[in-house]
Design an enzyme around this catalytic site. Sequence first.
Site, mmCIF file in Angstrom:
data_model
loop_
_atom_site.group_PDB
_atom_site.id
_atom_site.type_symbol
_atom_site.label_atom_id
_atom_site.label_comp_id
_atom_site.label_asym_id
_atom_site.label_seq_id
_atom_site.Cartn_x
_atom_site.Cartn_y
_atom_site.Cartn_z
ATOM 1 N N LYS A 122 0.822 -1.221 0.000
ATOM 2 C CA LYS A 122 0.000 0.000 0.000
ATOM 3 C C LYS A 122 0.862 1.281 0.000
ATOM 4 C CE LYS A 122 -3.990 -2.081 2.348
ATOM 5 N NZ LYS A 122 -5.036 -1.856 3.383
ATOM 6 N N TYR B 219 -12.551 -2.321 -3.902
ATOM 7 C CA TYR B 219 -13.007 -2.547 -2.512
ATOM 8 C C TYR B 219 -14.537 -2.599 -2.408
ATOM 9 C CZ TYR B 219 -8.535 -2.075 0.080
ATOM 10 O OH TYR B 219 -7.289 -2.255 0.636
ATOM 11 N N PHE C 208 -15.945 3.082 6.782
ATOM 12 C CA PHE C 208 -14.597 3.519 6.401
ATOM 13 C C PHE C 208 -14.348 3.446 4.888
ATOM 14 C CE2 PHE C 208 -14.447 -0.931 7.870
ATOM 15 C CZ PHE C 208 -13.897 -1.577 6.759
ATOM 16 N N ARG D 181 -2.176 -14.390 4.700
ATOM 17 C CA ARG D 181 -2.894 -13.705 5.777
ATOM 18 C C ARG D 181 -2.161 -13.860 7.112
ATOM 19 N NH1 ARG D 181 -7.527 -11.588 4.657
ATOM 20 N NH2 ARG D 181 -8.534 -11.924 6.661
ATOM 21 N N THR E 152 -5.453 -7.169 10.739
ATOM 22 C CA THR E 152 -5.723 -5.935 9.992
ATOM 23 C C THR E 152 -5.208 -4.704 10.734
ATOM 24 O OG1 THR E 152 -7.715 -6.989 9.149
ATOM 25 C CG2 THR E 152 -7.569 -4.614 8.871
ATOM 26 N N ARG F 274 2.490 -6.551 9.142
ATOM 27 C CA ARG F 274 1.774 -5.389 9.677
ATOM 28 C C ARG F 274 2.298 -4.974 11.048
ATOM 29 N NH1 ARG F 274 -4.014 -7.550 7.491
ATOM 30 N NH2 ARG F 274 -4.137 -6.317 5.584
ATOM 31 N N ASN G 160 -1.949 0.134 6.853
ATOM 32 C CA ASN G 160 -1.456 -1.136 7.397
ATOM 33 C C ASN G 160 -0.534 -1.869 6.411
ATOM 34 O OD1 ASN G 160 -3.441 -1.962 5.639
ATOM 35 N ND2 ASN G 160 -4.571 -3.217 7.105
ATOM 36 N N HIS H 90 -2.155 -5.457 1.650
ATOM 37 C CA HIS H 90 -3.470 -6.090 1.504
ATOM 38 C C HIS H 90 -3.248 -7.502 0.982
ATOM 39 C CE1 HIS H 90 -7.582 -6.904 0.137
ATOM 40 N NE2 HIS H 90 -7.005 -7.409 -0.936
ATOM 41 N N GLU I 53 -9.678 -10.581 -7.539
ATOM 42 C CA GLU I 53 -8.702 -9.508 -7.351
ATOM 43 C C GLU I 53 -7.537 -9.629 -8.341
ATOM 44 O OE1 GLU I 53 -9.616 -8.737 -2.597
ATOM 45 O OE2 GLU I 53 -7.634 -9.418 -3.191
HETATM 46 P P1 CMP Z 1 -7.379 -4.564 3.725
HETATM 47 O O1 CMP Z 1 -6.880 -5.937 3.998
HETATM 48 O O2 CMP Z 1 -6.773 -3.832 2.587
HETATM 49 O O3 CMP Z 1 -8.977 -4.613 3.498
HETATM 50 C C1 CMP Z 1 -9.809 -3.508 3.759
HETATM 51 C C2 CMP Z 1 -9.114 -2.415 4.511
HETATM 52 O O4 CMP Z 1 -9.951 -1.520 5.183
HETATM 53 C C3 CMP Z 1 -8.257 -3.015 5.606
HETATM 54 O O5 CMP Z 1 -7.160 -3.685 5.051
HETATM 55 C C4 CMP Z 1 -7.943 -1.767 6.432
HETATM 56 O O6 CMP Z 1 -6.757 -1.116 6.002
HETATM 57 C C5 CMP Z 1 -9.130 -0.837 6.148
HETATM 58 N N1 CMP Z 1 -9.918 -0.536 7.341
HETATM 59 C C6 CMP Z 1 -10.126 0.681 7.840
HETATM 60 N N2 CMP Z 1 -10.903 0.651 8.923
HETATM 61 C C7 CMP Z 1 -11.214 -0.648 9.136
HETATM 62 C C8 CMP Z 1 -11.987 -1.340 10.123
HETATM 63 N N3 CMP Z 1 -12.615 -0.697 11.112
HETATM 64 N N4 CMP Z 1 -12.072 -2.692 10.020
HETATM 65 C C9 CMP Z 1 -11.458 -3.358 9.011
HETATM 66 N N5 CMP Z 1 -10.707 -2.737 8.044
HETATM 67 C C10 CMP Z 1 -10.588 -1.407 8.111
#
Ligand code: CMP
Length: 136
Positions: free
Chosen positions: A12, A52, A60, A88, A94, A105, A115, A118, A129
Amino acid sequence: MSEIQKTLSIIKPDAVERNLSEEIKSIFKKNGFEIIDEKKIKITKEEAEKFYLVHQSKPFYNELCSYLSSGPIIVMVLSKENAIIANRQLMGSTNPNDAEEGTIREKYGLSIDKNSVHGSDSIENAKKEIEFFFSN
Ligand code: CMP
């Protein structure tokens, strides 16, 4: 049961900006992932919204899409046995504050938004994806 799978990984904007891409790629390789395709790109907010789409109803969503389109990213197709779950695990939770020690992360993530990486969360989403970024 184990099988060779492909998964989509994104480095990212926060990590690309801090020049962590090579370090993160070497972590994937050290952990047995093969990077079978990769490109550095910058996407538009509209593209991020499509990518997304599963998070469309989340509070968010808007911020998430603005963020992913805010700077260059590196998208990669990773391959390994059980790649989806393995990636993962290697990424960690996350929220970097909850991420297990030694995960990407935990090491590099700045916040739940920034973070650093992805990864696809299921076989079905990995297919979608990968196609999203690498269908040509
Ligand atoms: P990612 O794995 O890219 O998938 C969705 C993204 O939403 C996640 O990583 C986070 O960076 C972002 N995000 C922001 N706020 C939240 C939240 N409250 N819960 C989960 N993902 C979040």
